[in-house]
Enzyme design. Sequence first.
Site, PDB file in Angstrom:
ATOM      1  N   MET A  11      83.652 -14.592 -28.123  1.00  0.00           N
ATOM      2  CA  MET A  11      83.680 -15.291 -28.453  1.00  0.00           C
ATOM      3  C   MET A  11      83.686 -16.013 -26.818  1.00  0.00           C
ATOM      4  O   MET A  11      84.260 -15.452 -25.657  1.00  0.00           O
ATOM      5  CB  MET A  11      84.932 -16.165 -28.851  1.00  0.00           C
ATOM      6  CG  MET A  11      84.458 -15.782 -30.776  1.00  0.00           C
ATOM      7  SD  MET A  11      86.677 -15.844 -31.182  1.00  0.00           S
ATOM      8  CE  MET A  11      85.445 -16.313 -32.663  1.00  0.00           C
ATOM      9  N   LYS A  15      77.218 -19.793 -26.418  1.00  0.00           N
ATOM     10  CA  LYS A  15      76.534 -20.588 -27.074  1.00  0.00           C
ATOM     11  C   LYS A  15      76.253 -21.104 -27.995  1.00  0.00           C
ATOM     12  O   LYS A  15      75.358 -21.822 -28.124  1.00  0.00           O
ATOM     13  CB  LYS A  15      76.953 -19.433 -28.859  1.00  0.00           C
ATOM     14  CG  LYS A  15      76.732 -17.651 -28.604  1.00  0.00           C
ATOM     15  CD  LYS A  15      77.738 -16.985 -29.808  1.00  0.00           C
ATOM     16  CE  LYS A  15      78.274 -17.856 -30.778  1.00  0.00           C
ATOM     17  NZ  LYS A  15      80.509 -17.510 -29.160  1.00  0.00           N
ATOM     18  N   ASP A  92      74.257 -22.973 -35.344  1.00  0.00           N
ATOM     19  CA  ASP A  92      75.559 -22.846 -34.704  1.00  0.00           C
ATOM     20  C   ASP A  92      76.645 -21.833 -35.968  1.00  0.00           C
ATOM     21  O   ASP A  92      76.433 -22.590 -36.722  1.00  0.00           O
ATOM     22  CB  ASP A  92      76.079 -24.204 -33.833  1.00  0.00           C
ATOM     23  CG  ASP A  92      77.216 -23.827 -33.188  1.00  0.00           C
ATOM     24  OD1 ASP A  92      76.972 -22.922 -32.973  1.00  0.00           O
ATOM     25  OD2 ASP A  92      78.732 -24.307 -33.240  1.00  0.00           O
ATOM     26  N   GLU A  93      76.541 -21.543 -35.154  1.00  0.00           N
ATOM     27  CA  GLU A  93      77.697 -20.426 -36.034  1.00  0.00           C
ATOM     28  C   GLU A  93      77.055 -19.947 -37.516  1.00  0.00           C
ATOM     29  O   GLU A  93      77.575 -20.366 -37.791  1.00  0.00           O
ATOM     30  CB  GLU A  93      79.633 -20.960 -36.658  1.00  0.00           C
ATOM     31  CG  GLU A  93      80.090 -22.129 -35.261  1.00  0.00           C
ATOM     32  CD  GLU A  93      80.447 -20.922 -34.787  1.00  0.00           C
ATOM     33  OE1 GLU A  93      80.710 -20.163 -35.548  1.00  0.00           O
ATOM     34  OE2 GLU A  93      81.595 -21.213 -33.873  1.00  0.00           O
ATOM     35  N   GLN A  95      76.837 -16.903 -37.941  1.00  0.00           N
ATOM     36  CA  GLN A  95      77.403 -15.361 -38.344  1.00  0.00           C
ATOM     37  C   GLN A  95      77.637 -15.977 -40.033  1.00  0.00           C
ATOM     38  O   GLN A  95      77.792 -15.177 -40.776  1.00  0.00           O
ATOM     39  CB  GLN A  95      78.453 -15.298 -37.719  1.00  0.00           C
ATOM     40  CG  GLN A  95      80.118 -15.883 -37.052  1.00  0.00           C
ATOM     41  CD  GLN A  95      79.807 -17.090 -36.457  1.00  0.00           C
ATOM     42  OE1 GLN A  95      79.015 -17.535 -35.879  1.00  0.00           O
ATOM     43  NE2 GLN A  95      81.392 -17.214 -36.241  1.00  0.00           N
ATOM     44  N   CYS A 148      85.521 -10.140 -20.251  1.00  0.00           N
ATOM     45  CA  CYS A 148      86.024  -9.079 -20.796  1.00  0.00           C
ATOM     46  C   CYS A 148      87.344  -9.484 -19.190  1.00  0.00           C
ATOM     47  O   CYS A 148      86.913  -9.764 -18.168  1.00  0.00           O
ATOM     48  CB  CYS A 148      86.243  -8.119 -21.236  1.00  0.00           C
ATOM     49  SG  CYS A 148      87.935  -7.326 -21.205  1.00  0.00           S
ATOM     50  N   CYS A 150      88.777  -7.311 -17.714  1.00  0.00           N
ATOM     51  CA  CYS A 150      88.510  -6.193 -16.823  1.00  0.00           C
ATOM     52  C   CYS A 150      87.547  -6.286 -16.038  1.00  0.00           C
ATOM     53  O   CYS A 150      87.139  -5.665 -15.337  1.00  0.00           O
ATOM     54  CB  CYS A 150      88.882  -4.396 -17.547  1.00  0.00           C
ATOM     55  SG  CYS A 150      87.009  -4.953 -18.186  1.00  0.00           S
ATOM     56  N   CYS A 183      86.242  -6.518 -23.927  1.00  0.00           N
ATOM     57  CA  CYS A 183      85.016  -5.039 -24.994  1.00  0.00           C
ATOM     58  C   CYS A 183      85.600  -4.039 -24.864  1.00  0.00           C
ATOM     59  O   CYS A 183      86.975  -4.259 -25.713  1.00  0.00           O
ATOM     60  CB  CYS A 183      85.454  -4.644 -22.588  1.00  0.00           C
ATOM     61  SG  CYS A 183      86.244  -3.544 -22.165  1.00  0.00           S
TER      62      CYS A 183
HETATM   63 ZN   LIG Z   1      87.815  -5.157 -20.249  1.00  0.00          ZN
END
Ligand SMILES: [Zn+2]
Length: 206
Positions: A11, A15, A92-93, A95, A148, A150, A183
Amino acid sequence: MNKLYFYYGAMGSSKTAQALMCRFNYMQKGFNVFLFKPVIDRRTVKDGKAIVGSRIGLSAKAIEFDALDDFKTLANLYKIDQNFERNVIIIDECQFLTRSQVEGLKLLSFHLPVLCYGLLTNYKTELFEGSKRLVEIADKIQEIKSVCDCGRKATVNARIVNGKIAQSGEEILIGDSEYKSMCYKCYLKKLQTNEDINKPNDVTIF
Ligand SMILES: [Zn+2]
């Protein structure tokens, strides 16, 4: 090229923006682009019309489909099959496609390009039905990367309930605020410690 493409990302990985840029690109070259989106996603219905919209402001009208639609019938209904040479399908979308819808799109991709954009996995880190079938039979699969907090690559679409990572509930729950991409290491850490999602991770423990 007449192929079935699957572009996946977590997300917030742009995309939808990329789907819309791809649409623009084809339209500039004189192609007719048929942009589809699942009816399950009602976030962006505007004045009764389905809109595919990205967070950076791009948007376009889309044709909605539900789990009962088959793409051979839709291709006939929208006259896509009358001029395969100049037509393109973008989903689109993706999934939320069913297994049989992906198989229907695969057959159409013998005649025209079919480009699918969506998530790979649900909030439990398991493949969505549509994404699973796309991984199995798409001609080309490409990851759209995002990061992410991090700095590592975000691969998990964690569902957040009351600031904590949810481990149970329905697979489909639409809306940005309830999800956070991260992540796998940060996901595990938050899961194991049951920490509030907004508390920064001490990534050095890994
Ligand atoms: Zn992370």
